[in-house]
Enzyme design. Structure first.
Site, mmCIF file in Angstrom:
data_model
loop_
_atom_site.group_PDB
_atom_site.id
_atom_site.type_symbol
_atom_site.label_atom_id
_atom_site.label_comp_id
_atom_site.label_asym_id
_atom_site.label_seq_id
_atom_site.Cartn_x
_atom_site.Cartn_y
_atom_site.Cartn_z
ATOM 1 C CB SER A 64 5.463 1.422 2.274
ATOM 2 O OG SER A 64 4.678 2.205 3.116
ATOM 3 C CE LYS A 67 6.676 2.808 5.580
ATOM 4 N NZ LYS A 67 5.436 2.106 5.955
ATOM 5 C CE1 TYR A 195 7.306 6.950 5.463
ATOM 6 C CE2 TYR A 195 5.408 8.367 5.845
ATOM 7 C CZ TYR A 195 5.940 7.115 5.575
ATOM 8 O OH TYR A 195 5.105 6.040 5.411
ATOM 9 C CE1 TYR A 247 3.896 -2.343 6.431
ATOM 10 C CE2 TYR A 247 2.805 -2.841 4.359
ATOM 11 C CZ TYR A 247 3.626 -2.039 5.112
ATOM 12 O OH TYR A 247 4.185 -0.935 4.566
ATOM 13 C CB VAL A 265 -0.615 2.523 -0.198
ATOM 14 C CG1 VAL A 265 -0.756 1.823 1.134
ATOM 15 C CG2 VAL A 265 0.083 3.853 -0.052
HETATM 16 O O1 DON Z 1 2.612 6.644 5.175
HETATM 17 C C1 DON Z 1 1.782 6.630 4.274
HETATM 18 O O2 DON Z 1 0.633 6.817 4.490
HETATM 19 C C2 DON Z 1 2.158 6.361 2.825
HETATM 20 N N1 DON Z 1 2.652 7.476 2.198
HETATM 21 C C3 DON Z 1 2.986 5.157 2.653
HETATM 22 C C4 DON Z 1 2.288 3.975 3.172
HETATM 23 C C5 DON Z 1 2.499 2.703 2.437
HETATM 24 O O3 DON Z 1 2.835 2.624 1.294
HETATM 25 C C6 DON Z 1 2.154 1.522 3.230
HETATM 26 N N2 DON Z 1 2.384 0.312 2.535
HETATM 27 N N3 DON Z 1 1.671 -0.528 2.135
#
Ligand code: DON
Length: 477
Positions: A64, A67, A195, A247, A265
């Site tokens: 993320s 983003k 994405y 968040y 993540v």
């Molecule tokens: O959308 C997802 O599930 C992941 N590839 C990215 C999510 C993410 O990193 C959320 N952040 N903490």
């Protein structure tokens, strides 16, 4: 001397490393394959210099943290107005993968998945059938953009990408929901594919720190000198990172850490001190929000120990060093013997004066000390003149005093010209115990001892002191 900064980073790493709480993300199987103990920290300052510690060269997927970058690309291509019509800027107060939209059916912000998938969709052609090679082409452009922000060629992790695409039901639900609202102008599967790919780009903490410094620097990458995006876009990124980047803990984050940031993540966090520096942290164990446990803690320490909170109100000058000169043009004083005067005339260029200006905080002290270190072979005495400095924060003072000691240790001398007693006054304000108490700073450097030698009220006194030092070196030979 810049090793003082390294010492701070090491100390922060040591303090945070003991925390082994949290879990590595495993909802994407390939993400669970990392070393849970990995831990890296990097800092990129305004001129592109990078300080790093631990696993700062280890690659992990950006997740993320991508983003804000894709959002920046969309803003750059379509303009702020067109993007705002599609994606809100309000914190959602919800989890990153919440299926949340506002009353205009726009994703609430670009930092949650709904907003990020929409931002990715805006880079694709507005047609319902998008060929795979078109997604690949747009992805190449996206990698070019991310690479320009990181000042390094970045690459995708194919395994994570495949794993992400195979297990992305939740994101598919989000994309199709957006499509059902008529929010997507392109094919939902193409937006999802882009994405997933962007989340799978591999970065290091050094990369994140450079990206952070580029945002801090109004879009100009300090390592390449190239404009990656506009100042207006940088301002927008800082705004949404401040309110939505971490968040549901946004209020706590802004008050406790005060650095616009974005987590992923994969265990990465990118944080920015606007106008000054970028930070990258990596540690894959996550808290319940999906933020790196040790990454959050490291940011907390950087903010409190080094005074990096963005609302630490100072009148920081970008140019900390006002001028540098040696004392060749200043006549040797009359009080020395003829022989001494003769000797002193031969080594006027061994005394260098560094005039500082602005309020002195961590970043200013860091750049001034790095300059002193770079010049170290060129002088025997460095006179640091701070009459144009009104405020020195505790960390900067500690660094300046530590620098004095380092020069002593290598047989050189540092002097401070402090006509207004600024250093002393700042100590009176922040008593000993408030001075970076957690740091491994030698006891005698924590508080300012007013009797500390080689701190002078005037430049003339400092020059006499410098001359004494040179003469002593001469007679000791
Ligand atoms: O959308 C997802 O599930 C992941 N590839 C990215 C999510 C993410 O990193 C959320 N952040 N903490």
């Amino acid at each position: 001397m810049s090793s003082h900064v390294d010492g701070y980073l090491r100390h922060i790493m040591d303090t945070c490393a003991v925390d082994r709480t949290g879990e590595v993300a495993d909802y994407i199987p390939e993400l669970a394959a990392v070393d849970p103990d990995g831990f890296g920290l990097s800092l990129c300052v305004h001129d592109g210099h990078i300080y790093s510690d631990g696993d700062s060269g280890v690659e992990f997927t950006i997740q993320s943290v991508s983003k804000p970058l894709t959002y920046a690309m969309a803003l750059g291509r379509l303009g702020v107005e067109a993007v705002d019509a599609k994606i809100g800027v309000e914190p959602s107060g919800e989890a990153f993968n919440e299926i949340s939209v506002d009353d205009r059916r726009r994703p609430k912000n670009p930092m949650i998945n709904a907003g990020a998938i929409l931002a990715a969709s805006l880079l694709l052609p507005p047609v319902r059938e998008v060929a795979d090679d078109m997604v690949a082409k747009v992805f190449d452009e996206l990698v070019d953009f991310y690479s320009a922000c990181a000042a390094r060629r970045l690459r995708i992790d194919e395994q994570v990408y495949a794993s992400e695409a195979a297990t992305g039901s939740r994101n598919r639900a989000i994309a199709y929901m957006l499509d059902s609202f008529g929010a997507l102008d392109t094919a939902p599967d193409a937006a999802l594919d882009l994405y997933y790919r962007q989340c799978s780009i591999r970065v290091t903490t050094d990369d994140l720190a450079v990206v952070g410094a580029t945002i801090a620097n109004g879009g100009v990458n300090p390592r390449t000198g190239r404009q990656a995006f506009s100042g207006q876009v940088a301002q927008r990124l800082l705004s949404v990172m401040t309110t939505c980047g971490m968040y549901d803990g946004a209020g706590d984050w802004v008050t406790g850490v005060g650095l616009p940031a974005k987590s992923g993540v994969g265990g990465g966090i990118l944080a920015v001190l606007p106008g000054q520096l970028g930070i990258g942290v990596y540690s894959p164990r996550l808290d319940e929000h999906g933020n790196s446990v040790r990454g959050v803690e490291a940011c907390r320490h950087l903010s409190s120990d080094l005074g990096l909170h963005m609302f630490n109100v100072t009148r920081e000058s970008r140019v900390t060093i006002r001028s540098v000169f040696d004392i060749s043009d200043i006549e040797v004083g009359p009080d020395w013997s003829e022989a001494e005067r003769g000797f002193l005339r031969t080594c006027r260029d061994r005394v260098r004066v560094y005039e500082l200006q602005g309020d002195l905080t961590f970043t200013g002290a860091e750049s001034a000390l790095r300059r002193l270190e770079a010049d170290i072979d060129d002088y025997a005495v460095a006179i640091v003149e701070i009459s144009r400095i009104d405020v020195i924060d505790p960390v900067a003072r500690t660094m300046v005093l530590a620098m004095k000691r380092t020069l002593d240790d290598v047989g050189k001398r540092a002097m401070i010209v402090d006509p207004d007693g600024v250093v002393r006054a700042s100590v009176d304000r922040h008593r000993r115990d408030t001075i970076a108490p957690n740091l491994n700073v030698p006891e005698d450097l924590r508080g300012f001892d007013p009797t500390l030698p080689h701190v002078h009220a005037t430049m003339d006194q400092a020059i006499v002191d410098a001359e004494e030092f040179l003469l002593k070196q001469f007679t000791d030979r």
